[in-house]
Design a protein around this motif. Structure first.
Motif, PDB file in Angstrom:
ATOM      1  N   GLU A  21      -5.215   0.617 -13.523  1.00 13.72           N
ATOM      2  CA  GLU A  21      -4.172   0.439 -14.545  1.00 13.72           C
ATOM      3  C   GLU A  21      -2.793   0.717 -13.961  1.00 13.72           C
ATOM      4  OE1 GLU A  21      -4.665   2.826 -18.160  1.00 13.72           O
ATOM      5  OE2 GLU A  21      -6.657   1.877 -18.326  1.00 13.72           O
ATOM      6  N   LYS A  22      -2.685   1.891 -13.350  1.00  8.40           N
ATOM      7  CA  LYS A  22      -1.394   2.274 -12.757  1.00  8.40           C
ATOM      8  C   LYS A  22      -0.985   1.288 -11.673  1.00  8.40           C
ATOM      9  CE  LYS A  22      -2.099   7.250 -13.323  1.00  8.40           C
ATOM     10  NZ  LYS A  22      -1.006   8.207 -13.587  1.00  8.40           N
ATOM     11  N   ALA A  23      -1.931   0.966 -10.801  1.00  8.28           N
ATOM     12  CA  ALA A  23      -1.617   0.134  -9.646  1.00  8.28           C
ATOM     13  C   ALA A  23      -1.189  -1.255 -10.089  1.00  8.28           C
ATOM     14  CB  ALA A  23      -2.817   0.061  -8.707  1.00  8.28           C
ATOM     15  N   GLU A  24      -1.880  -1.811 -11.046  1.00  8.39           N
ATOM     16  CA  GLU A  24      -1.552  -3.180 -11.443  1.00  8.39           C
ATOM     17  C   GLU A  24      -0.256  -3.207 -12.254  1.00  8.39           C
ATOM     18  OE1 GLU A  24      -5.076  -5.290 -12.748  1.00  8.39           O
ATOM     19  OE2 GLU A  24      -6.020  -5.015 -10.779  1.00  8.39           O
ATOM     20  N   GLU A  25       0.065  -2.100 -12.874  1.00  7.17           N
ATOM     21  CA  GLU A  25       1.390  -1.984 -13.509  1.00  7.17           C
ATOM     22  C   GLU A  25       2.483  -2.056 -12.432  1.00  7.17           C
ATOM     23  OE1 GLU A  25       2.386  -2.042 -16.536  1.00  7.17           O
ATOM     24  OE2 GLU A  25       4.500  -1.571 -16.103  1.00  7.17           O
ATOM     25  N   ILE A  26       2.239  -1.339 -11.333  1.00  7.46           N
ATOM     26  CA  ILE A  26       3.214  -1.349 -10.229  1.00  7.46           C
ATOM     27  C   ILE A  26       3.314  -2.731  -9.586  1.00  7.46           C
ATOM     28  CG2 ILE A  26       3.653  -0.415  -7.889  1.00  7.46           C
ATOM     29  CD1 ILE A  26       2.291   2.224  -8.946  1.00  7.46           C
ATOM     30  N   VAL A  44       0.840  -1.198   0.000  1.00  2.00           N
ATOM     31  CA  VAL A  44       0.000   0.000   0.000  1.00  2.00           C
ATOM     32  C   VAL A  44       0.880   1.255   0.000  1.00  2.00           C
ATOM     33  CG1 VAL A  44      -1.621   1.366   1.391  1.00  2.00           C
ATOM     34  CG2 VAL A  44      -2.055  -1.058   1.011  1.00  2.00           C
ATOM     35  N   GLN A  45       1.965   1.189   0.770  1.00  2.00           N
ATOM     36  CA  GLN A  45       2.877   2.330   0.795  1.00  2.00           C
ATOM     37  C   GLN A  45       3.478   2.568  -0.591  1.00  2.00           C
ATOM     38  OE1 GLN A  45       5.958   1.995   3.763  1.00  2.00           O
ATOM     39  NE2 GLN A  45       6.881   3.973   3.174  1.00  2.00           N
ATOM     40  N   LYS A  46       3.867   1.473  -1.243  1.00  4.31           N
ATOM     41  CA  LYS A  46       4.458   1.558  -2.581  1.00  4.31           C
ATOM     42  C   LYS A  46       3.460   2.188  -3.561  1.00  4.31           C
ATOM     43  CE  LYS A  46       6.643  -1.722  -5.802  1.00  4.31           C
ATOM     44  NZ  LYS A  46       6.968  -3.162  -5.969  1.00  4.31           N
ATOM     45  N   LEU A  47       2.200   1.742  -3.473  1.00  5.51           N
ATOM     46  CA  LEU A  47       1.170   2.293  -4.367  1.00  5.51           C
ATOM     47  C   LEU A  47       0.950   3.774  -4.065  1.00  5.51           C
ATOM     48  CD1 LEU A  47      -1.527  -0.578  -4.302  1.00  5.51           C
ATOM     49  CD2 LEU A  47       0.001   0.019  -6.201  1.00  5.51           C
ATOM     50  N   GLN A  48       0.838   4.082  -2.772  1.00  3.99           N
ATOM     51  CA  GLN A  48       0.524   5.453  -2.382  1.00  3.99           C
ATOM     52  C   GLN A  48       1.643   6.413  -2.805  1.00  3.99           C
ATOM     53  OE1 GLN A  48      -2.470   6.991  -0.064  1.00  3.99           O
ATOM     54  NE2 GLN A  48      -1.676   7.938  -1.909  1.00  3.99           N
ATOM     55  N   PHE A  97      -7.272  -3.456   2.159  1.00  2.00           N
ATOM     56  CA  PHE A  97      -6.957  -2.054   2.370  1.00  2.00           C
ATOM     57  C   PHE A  97      -8.149  -1.202   1.969  1.00  2.00           C
ATOM     58  CE2 PHE A  97      -5.776  -0.541  -1.966  1.00  2.00           C
ATOM     59  CZ  PHE A  97      -5.622  -1.741  -2.638  1.00  2.00           C
ATOM     60  N   VAL A  98      -8.034   0.082   2.203  1.00  4.04           N
ATOM     61  CA  VAL A  98      -9.151   0.979   1.909  1.00  4.04           C
ATOM     62  C   VAL A  98      -8.671   2.050   0.934  1.00  4.04           C
ATOM     63  CG1 VAL A  98     -10.804   2.630   2.876  1.00  4.04           C
ATOM     64  CG2 VAL A  98     -10.176   0.580   4.168  1.00  4.04           C
ATOM     65  N   MET A  99      -9.496   2.374  -0.038  1.00  4.18           N
ATOM     66  CA  MET A  99      -9.199   3.431  -0.988  1.00  4.18           C
ATOM     67  C   MET A  99     -10.238   4.544  -0.824  1.00  4.18           C
ATOM     68  SD  MET A  99      -9.142   3.354  -5.140  1.00  4.18           S
ATOM     69  CE  MET A  99     -10.918   3.322  -5.256  1.00  4.18           C
ATOM     70  N   VAL A 100      -9.753   5.761  -0.727  1.00  2.00           N
ATOM     71  CA  VAL A 100     -10.674   6.901  -0.683  1.00  2.00           C
ATOM     72  C   VAL A 100     -10.323   7.840  -1.824  1.00  2.00           C
ATOM     73  CG1 VAL A 100     -11.307   8.976   0.628  1.00  2.00           C
ATOM     74  CG2 VAL A 100     -11.121   6.772   1.794  1.00  2.00           C
ATOM     75  N   LEU A 101     -11.326   8.270  -2.569  1.00  2.00           N
ATOM     76  CA  LEU A 101     -11.142   9.258  -3.637  1.00  2.00           C
ATOM     77  C   LEU A 101     -11.686  10.589  -3.131  1.00  2.00           C
ATOM     78  CD1 LEU A 101     -12.383   7.242  -6.782  1.00  2.00           C
ATOM     79  CD2 LEU A 101     -10.151   7.211  -5.656  1.00  2.00           C
ATOM     80  N   ARG A 102     -10.849  11.620  -3.229  1.00  7.80           N
ATOM     81  CA  ARG A 102     -11.269  12.936  -2.742  1.00  7.80           C
ATOM     82  C   ARG A 102     -11.172  13.945  -3.887  1.00  7.80           C
ATOM     83  NH1 ARG A 102      -8.770  14.365   2.739  1.00  7.80           N
ATOM     84  NH2 ARG A 102     -10.458  12.945   3.303  1.00  7.80           N
ATOM     85  N   GLY A 103     -12.288  14.507  -4.276  1.00  9.35           N
ATOM     86  CA  GLY A 103     -12.296  15.470  -5.370  1.00  9.35           C
ATOM     87  C   GLY A 103     -13.720  15.916  -5.624  1.00  9.35           C
ATOM     88  N   ASP A 141      -8.157  15.515 -11.194  1.00  8.88           N
ATOM     89  CA  ASP A 141      -8.171  16.439 -10.052  1.00  8.88           C
ATOM     90  C   ASP A 141      -8.560  15.723  -8.761  1.00  8.88           C
ATOM     91  OD1 ASP A 141     -10.757  15.870 -10.757  1.00  8.88           O
ATOM     92  OD2 ASP A 141     -11.524  17.891 -10.413  1.00  8.88           O
ATOM     93  N   VAL A 142      -8.378  14.401  -8.758  1.00 11.16           N
ATOM     94  CA  VAL A 142      -8.863  13.606  -7.619  1.00 11.16           C
ATOM     95  C   VAL A 142      -7.694  13.024  -6.822  1.00 11.16           C
ATOM     96  CG1 VAL A 142     -10.190  11.565  -6.959  1.00 11.16           C
ATOM     97  CG2 VAL A 142     -11.013  13.042  -8.807  1.00 11.16           C
ATOM     98  N   GLU A 143      -7.708  13.307  -5.528  1.00 13.62           N
ATOM     99  CA  GLU A 143      -6.692  12.753  -4.638  1.00 13.62           C
ATOM    100  C   GLU A 143      -6.986  11.287  -4.359  1.00 13.62           C
ATOM    101  OE1 GLU A 143      -4.966  14.454  -0.558  1.00 13.62           O
ATOM    102  OE2 GLU A 143      -6.696  15.597  -1.320  1.00 13.62           O
ATOM    103  N   ILE A 144      -5.941  10.477  -4.325  1.00 14.11           N
ATOM    104  CA  ILE A 144      -6.108   9.047  -4.025  1.00 14.11           C
ATOM    105  C   ILE A 144      -5.493   8.795  -2.657  1.00 14.11           C
ATOM    106  CG2 ILE A 144      -5.660   6.688  -4.824  1.00 14.11           C
ATOM    107  CD1 ILE A 144      -7.108   8.393  -6.920  1.00 14.11           C
ATOM    108  N   LEU A 145      -6.312   8.305  -1.730  1.00 16.44           N
ATOM    109  CA  LEU A 145      -5.825   8.048  -0.371  1.00 16.44           C
ATOM    110  C   LEU A 145      -5.969   6.557  -0.078  1.00 16.44           C
ATOM    111  CD1 LEU A 145      -7.825  11.018   1.120  1.00 16.44           C
ATOM    112  CD2 LEU A 145      -5.344  10.981   0.795  1.00 16.44           C
ATOM    113  N   LEU A 146      -4.873   5.935   0.327  1.00 16.83           N
ATOM    114  CA  LEU A 146      -4.893   4.490   0.587  1.00 16.83           C
ATOM    115  C   LEU A 146      -4.438   4.235   2.019  1.00 16.83           C
ATOM    116  CD1 LEU A 146      -3.053   3.351  -2.670  1.00 16.83           C
ATOM    117  CD2 LEU A 146      -5.517   3.595  -2.326  1.00 16.83           C
ATOM    118  N   LYS A 147      -5.044   3.229   2.620  1.00 20.73           N
ATOM    119  CA  LYS A 147      -4.593   2.862   3.966  1.00 20.73           C
ATOM    120  C   LYS A 147      -4.751   1.352   4.146  1.00 20.73           C
ATOM    121  CE  LYS A 147      -4.452   4.498   8.670  1.00 20.73           C
ATOM    122  NZ  LYS A 147      -4.814   5.552   9.623  1.00 20.73           N
ATOM    123  N   PRO A 148      -3.690   0.694   4.654  1.00 20.55           N
ATOM    124  CA  PRO A 148      -3.758  -0.765   4.789  1.00 20.55           C
ATOM    125  C   PRO A 148      -4.651  -1.190   5.948  1.00 20.55           C
ATOM    126  CG  PRO A 148      -1.675   0.057   5.650  1.00 20.55           C
ATOM    127  CD  PRO A 148      -2.395   1.238   5.063  1.00 20.55           C
TER     128      PRO A 148
END
Lengths: 405, 405
Positions: A212-217, A140-144, A165-171, A152-159
């Protein structure tokens, strides 16, 4: 629920009274055959609760409906006087609160799982072999670190624990009307993120780009090379507790989920660590600043969930031992109850009613000599829906005016 | 009723448990001044019920609403967990079930009376002088032999008591939105059959043709020369009991009406003759095939309707004597209650709540030493609506999942 309870605001008055709602999580029990057919409350030595019961009114509270076992969300929604059948806190929001994320208005939260997919994109393990929590934290740290903002959307992740884990989209302009991407069984590819209305189409687009980005990582991870999302949800729109009841409201809770739920309702939720003793210290230190205090004690529920009858008894006795500390603050109205029952015989939440004790000079007729389910069953307050507790508390605090002429 | 009870299907789980709902018809009573101010349950010697009460939870169930005396339809609708204020079984349908007619989807049933009309077509006796039941049987047979089909609609007739019989129309495209033809008082001609929507116009046309033919056949009858119809109705559309609760459901009942109601809800309803002993034999012989058993015992209600206190006491004692047979099957959840009260003092159904006993290792707190209205009034289950019984039974069978996260 009748209109009058939905429109308590019209009847609410202000005064100097102090109200305390002690939620002893999972308090109620049922007779356990290995312990003389007693419930945990019956088996516990509770001199302080018993003395209080002799000058309080007792009853049994139905959290949601007969036979219905509530989760913590509906349990607390009802205690706060809202209708648990109408007001729903989504799974994603609850998970975010549970890991201690703060949610702002418009945030979309989802529960996420690391999963394993094969070369064809088919999910072969929905839980990525239940990777260790530390592994989850690392990923999760690596992704974050790589993904902080999309459009224009913030991506917030927490294990969370293990693969969760939890994903929050803020925008701005995000909706939460999305289908889960989790196919719920192995052997299928994940569903494409799909918004079911215009604002949710934006959310779906951000989620697609994130995946897409995350699964690339994650591409070279042996197990956790895919992500499944479910329970997309936003904080429900609701009239805040302080406005609804005309009170300054403080929540005292150690566990993030209960603090989070209280924050949703507009309680102030200062941090507190340690145990019930520390919670009561916090209560005392903020006593003058607030009118209504929600005090959450978790350990009874944990013991019940573990099926540990004697541990639950111990937790009740510990609560009892600290009750004089709460009473020494001289609350005008004090309620002790649970958000739902957690009988250790059932090792989990149950549908049984919660014993409730309401202490107030104006509460009504004391009928019992102990605070037990059995005495509550024949109490003056009868059997009533938990969502009606708030009106009883406010009334006993002389904070509700007359209905009709 | 809250959404959650209407959508129990979302929470239902399957397991191996066996549930038995014993409906002792008209069970509840009120004190009778001629019998020491006792109710029938209090006067009865019920060692088996009392022993069971000591390990069960007790309460009082409100069949429909406070002060409302239910017919058998609403009484059973509520016991099966449906809302008796919303779901209505039409008079014609109930009458058809009561005389043992099987109804198929789309059938229209009506209650029929033989009546007397004069040369001007004015009804002079709405009950044809209450002709004898044998006379009614002869006339219905005569009509049925001559009238079997009109257009593409089958005509099914079955006699009841005295001047009463039942007509069922079976065919496609029939509606049940028809006004009664019965003017409800003498001195008027019958109303013309009139359909209030398009499918019901077809029904009205068939009914008109039926009445023409039938009254031609009855032309020379001294009393029964006319027919009055009322309560046109079709079986209500409803989610069947087995689907709603995820169970295989068996109804054990001797009387046609109860078998018929259960069949409407999707129960299997094998025939059984004799008395309660035979019913319990049937229960035992089908025990492995089903999850949920509805056992109906009628005699208590009949005794109550007759105002026969001692006979009702006897019926209760007979039930008590056979209770061990039911217990020997080791049901996981056993409920004993009534569909409504039938106090012999009132010689009929009444609005009083039904005593209810719920036996299950997970039911909650036993509070009583006998199974009586008085002990039930202070029971752990409190006073609750009969429509909530099913959720309590399913919960006690551990067949309901958690509501909300």
């Amino acid at each position: 629920m009748g209109n009058v309870l939905n429109n308590l605001k019209d009847l609410v008055k202000s005064n100097e009274s102090k109200m305390v709602l002690c939620v002893v999580d999972g308090l109620g029990g049922i007779p356990h055959p290995d312990f003389g057919g007693k419930t945990e409350l019956e088996a516990a030595r509770t001199p302080n609760l018993d003395a209080l019961a002799r000058k309080s009114t007792l009853g049994l509270m139905i959290p949601v409906h007969y036979g219905i076992t509530p989760g913590s969300g509906p349990g607390h929604i009802a205690l706060f006087g809202y209708d648990p059948e109408e007001l729903v806190i989504g799974r994603g929001v609850l998970e975010a609160l549970g890991v201690g994320m703060e949610l702002k208005e418009g945030d979309v939260a989802a529960r996420a799982n690391f999963a394993t997919k094969n070369a064809e994109g088919i999910i072969t393990d929905r839980r990525a072999g239940r990777i260790a929590t530390e592994e989850c934290q690392r990923l999760v740290q690596k992704l974050q670190e790589s993904i902080r903002i999309i459009e224009d959307v913030e991506i917030l992740l927490k294990p969370g624990k293990e693969h969760r884990f939890v994903m929050v989209l803020r925008g701005s302009g995000l909706g939460d009307n999305l289908k889960d991407t989790d196919p719920q069984k192995e052997g299928f590819p994940p569903y494409e993120p799909k918004g079911l209305d215009v604002p949710s189409e934006k959310t779906a687009r951000i989620v697609r780009k994130f995946l897409e980005k995350a699964e690339e990582i994650l591409r070279h991870e042996p197990k956790a090379n895919a992500i499944l999302l479910r329970g997309f949800s936003q904080s429900p729109a609701l009239e805040k507790f302080p406005e609804r009841y005309g009170v300054r409201a403080l929540a005292v809770a150690i566990y993030p989920m209960y603090k989070g739920i209280a924050r949703l309702f507009g309680f102030d939720t200062p941090d507190v660590e340690g145990d019930l003793r520390n919670e009561i210290e916090l209560l005392r230190s903020r006593w003058k600043e607030y009118d209504f205090f929600f005090l959450h004690y978790k350990d009874t529920d944990k013991a019940g969930e573990d099926g540990n009858f004697l541990r639950k008894v111990e937790c009740i006795e510990y609560f009892d031992s600290l009750l004089p500390e709460i009473l020494s603050l001289s609350p005008d109205v004090l309620v002790i109850t649970g958000d739902h029952a957690t009988p250790s015989l059932l090792k989990g939440h149950s549908w049984h009613p919660s014993p409730v004790l309401l202490y107030s000079p104006y509460g009504g007729i004391p009928t019992g000599t102990r605070f037990t389910e059995r005495e509550c069953a024949t109490g003056y307050l009868g059997h009533f829906p938990a969502k009606a507790l708030m009106s009883l508390m406010l009334a006993s605090a002389l904070r509700l005016g007359k209905f009709g002429a």
